[in-house]
Design an enzyme around this catalytic site. Structure first.
Site, PDB file in Angstrom:
ATOM      1  N   LYS A  52       0.830  -1.273   0.082  1.00 63.25           N
ATOM      2  CA  LYS A  52       0.008   0.107  -0.010  1.00 63.25           C
ATOM      3  C   LYS A  52       0.784   1.246  -0.138  1.00 63.25           C
ATOM      4  CE  LYS A  52      -4.659  -1.170   0.562  1.00 63.25           C
ATOM      5  NZ  LYS A  52      -4.512  -2.666   1.188  1.00 63.25           N
ATOM      6  N   SER A  77      -8.442   1.967   9.022  1.00 64.17           N
ATOM      7  CA  SER A  77      -7.794   1.419  10.233  1.00 64.17           C
ATOM      8  C   SER A  77      -6.480   0.663  10.020  1.00 64.17           C
ATOM      9  CB  SER A  77      -8.702   1.027  11.193  1.00 64.17           C
ATOM     10  OG  SER A  77      -9.578  -0.046  10.652  1.00 64.17           O
ATOM     11  N   GLU A 203      -9.154 -14.239  -3.677  1.00 60.37           N
ATOM     12  CA  GLU A 203      -9.891 -13.383  -2.576  1.00 60.37           C
ATOM     13  C   GLU A 203     -10.355 -14.673  -1.466  1.00 60.37           C
ATOM     14  OE1 GLU A 203     -13.358 -11.396  -4.505  1.00 60.37           O
ATOM     15  OE2 GLU A 203     -13.991 -13.084  -5.222  1.00 60.37           O
ATOM     16  N   GLY A 207     -15.639 -13.960   1.079  1.00 59.10           N
ATOM     17  CA  GLY A 207     -16.139 -12.729   0.556  1.00 59.10           C
ATOM     18  C   GLY A 207     -15.719 -12.723  -1.080  1.00 59.10           C
ATOM     19  N   ASP A 209     -16.864 -11.368  -3.721  1.00 59.33           N
ATOM     20  CA  ASP A 209     -17.804 -10.428  -4.652  1.00 59.33           C
ATOM     21  C   ASP A 209     -16.790 -10.227  -6.072  1.00 59.33           C
ATOM     22  OD1 ASP A 209     -15.625  -9.355  -2.646  1.00 59.33           O
ATOM     23  OD2 ASP A 209     -15.931  -7.489  -4.408  1.00 59.33           O
ATOM     24  N   SER A 303       1.655  -9.739  -0.064  1.00 56.55           N
ATOM     25  CA  SER A 303       1.206  -8.191  -0.140  1.00 56.55           C
ATOM     26  C   SER A 303       1.460  -7.526   0.790  1.00 56.55           C
ATOM     27  CB  SER A 303      -0.284  -8.223  -0.607  1.00 56.55           C
ATOM     28  OG  SER A 303      -1.065  -8.753   0.564  1.00 56.55           O
TER      29      SER A 303
HETATM   30  C1  PLP Z   1      -4.912  -3.719   0.956  1.00 55.43           C
HETATM   31  C2  PLP Z   1      -4.270  -5.018   0.971  1.00 55.43           C
HETATM   32  C3  PLP Z   1      -4.741  -5.901   0.134  1.00 55.43           C
HETATM   33  C4  PLP Z   1      -5.974  -5.890  -0.963  1.00 55.43           C
HETATM   34  O1  PLP Z   1      -5.388  -4.901  -2.038  1.00 55.43           O
HETATM   35  P1  PLP Z   1      -6.704  -4.176  -2.888  1.00 55.43           P
HETATM   36  O2  PLP Z   1      -5.781  -3.281  -3.635  1.00 55.43           O
HETATM   37  O3  PLP Z   1      -7.680  -3.622  -2.050  1.00 55.43           O
HETATM   38  O4  PLP Z   1      -7.186  -5.422  -3.785  1.00 55.43           O
HETATM   39  C5  PLP Z   1      -4.259  -7.128  -0.156  1.00 55.43           C
HETATM   40  N1  PLP Z   1      -3.218  -7.483   0.929  1.00 55.43           N
HETATM   41  C6  PLP Z   1      -2.824  -6.585   1.919  1.00 55.43           C
HETATM   42  C7  PLP Z   1      -1.575  -6.858   2.946  1.00 55.43           C
HETATM   43  C8  PLP Z   1      -3.382  -5.209   2.041  1.00 55.43           C
HETATM   44  O5  PLP Z   1      -2.946  -4.580   2.873  1.00 55.43           O
END
Ligand code: PLP
Length: 318
Positions: A52, A77, A203, A207, A209, A303
């Site tokens: 992010k 948050s 996903e 969820g 979606d 991620s």
């Molecule tokens: C926000 C987040 C996601 C999902 O990312 P999107 O861009 O909302 O699809 C996946 N893994 C982590 C660690 C995140 O913080």
């Protein structure tokens, strides 16, 4: 505005020297278990502990000098809030984060520690988007949403740009999916740098979606899902993210909480890496065979790594 790979390239230039170029990890054990050659992009080692930071950094860097002076606002948050707070601090831009009054103290402290001003709202009495919009208007702040924003999407795409530049073309790319900022950005980068690659979103099973949206051909909204993947508890894809995902992704598969815990354990035990539950979605799809990977060169995005140590202990002990 139509987003393209050029926007990911521009983002990579803007965040150079601010965001880390994270390592790509490999594991013979993981390869043996799946019959594939897996390349793990390790975003737990990104600044603020998740990808992010890339989108936050790019979105802030793309603002005008006047907008930067006034500051930015985010409501979250989770990882997006911390990313905005930290990216703002590093670029000298004031940040305001709107959080529920009952947000975990540790997260509030971390976000404040990065230099953000925290504004709390009562999640049972007030609507956070309304609170945020009013505040942004009153104070002239630029709102940066967690996924449905062109500069955020372009910034998230830089992780896959780095991955493919480092390891070469891929047969398959697995990306976790919440609101789709990471997946949409990854699609732009992957299609440009490895045109034949098959791209899958992953996903939480609770969820799905995104899966429903692809099947229906339009954005489907669901109630807030219940899963340990707290970074992917979104209720719908975005108006910017959905068209890109629909055009480029081969499909969307799901992972259960038990599969995420099993993947977390693998990363701690074998690769000495803390990956938060949401960060394990893509890996779980490879480990559990949700996507066919045997004999293929596979990119797997890990991620993020922001999991409370006590929660990590509970997951691993269970
Ligand atoms: C926000 C987040 C996601 C999902 O990312 P999107 O861009 O909302 O699809 C996946 N893994 C982590 C660690 C995140 O913080």
């Amino acid at each position: 505005m139509t987003l393209a790979y050029a926007d990911v390239e521009a983002a990579a230039e803007r965040i150079r020297g601010i965001a880390h170029r994270t390592p790509v990890l490999t594991s013979r054990t993981a390869d043996a278990r799946t019959g594939a050659t897996l390349f793990f992009k390790a975003e737990p080692l990104q600044r603020a502990g998740a990808f992010k930071f890339r989108g936050a950094c790019n979105a802030i860097a793309a603002l005008s000098p006047e907008q930067r002076k006034r500051g930015v606002l985010a409501f979250s948050s989770g990882n997006h809030a911390q990313a905005i707070a930290y990216a703002g601090a590093l670029q000298g831009v004031p940040t305001v984060i709107v959080m529920p009054h009952d947000a975990p103290a540790i997260k509030v402290a971390a976000t404040r520690g990065y230099g953000a001003e925290i504004v709390v709202y009562d999640r049972y009495k007030e609507d956070r988007e309304a609170v945020s919009r009013r505040l942004a208007e009153e104070r002239g702040l630029s709102m940066i949403p967690p996924y449905d924003h062109p500069d955020v999407i372009a910034g998230q795409g830089t992780a896959v740009k780095e991955l493919i530049e480092e390891v070469g073309p891929l047969d398959v790319l697995l990306v976790c999916l919440g609101g789709g900022g990471l997946l949409a950005g990854s699609c732009l980068a992957a299609r440009a740098l490895s045109p034949e690659v098959e791209i899958w979103g992953v996903e939480p099973e609770a969820g799905n979606d995104g899966q429903q949206s692809l099947a229906k051909g339009e954005v489907v909204r669901i109630p807030v899902p219940v899963s340990i993947a707290d970074g992917a508890l979104t209720t719908h894809l975005g108006q910017h993210t959905f068209p890109i995902i629909r055009r480029e992704a081969a499909g969307i598969v799901t992972a259960t909480d038990a599969q995420l815990v099993s993947a977390m354990r693998f990363f701690v035990e074998r690769m000495k890496l803390v990956v938060e539950p949401t960060g394990c979605l893509a890996a779980a799809a490879a480990f559990e065979g949700a996507v066919a990977v045997q004999g293929k060169r596979v990119g797997v995005i890990l991620s993020g790594g922001n999991v409370d140590p006590a929660a990590l202990g509970r997951h691993l002990a269970a």
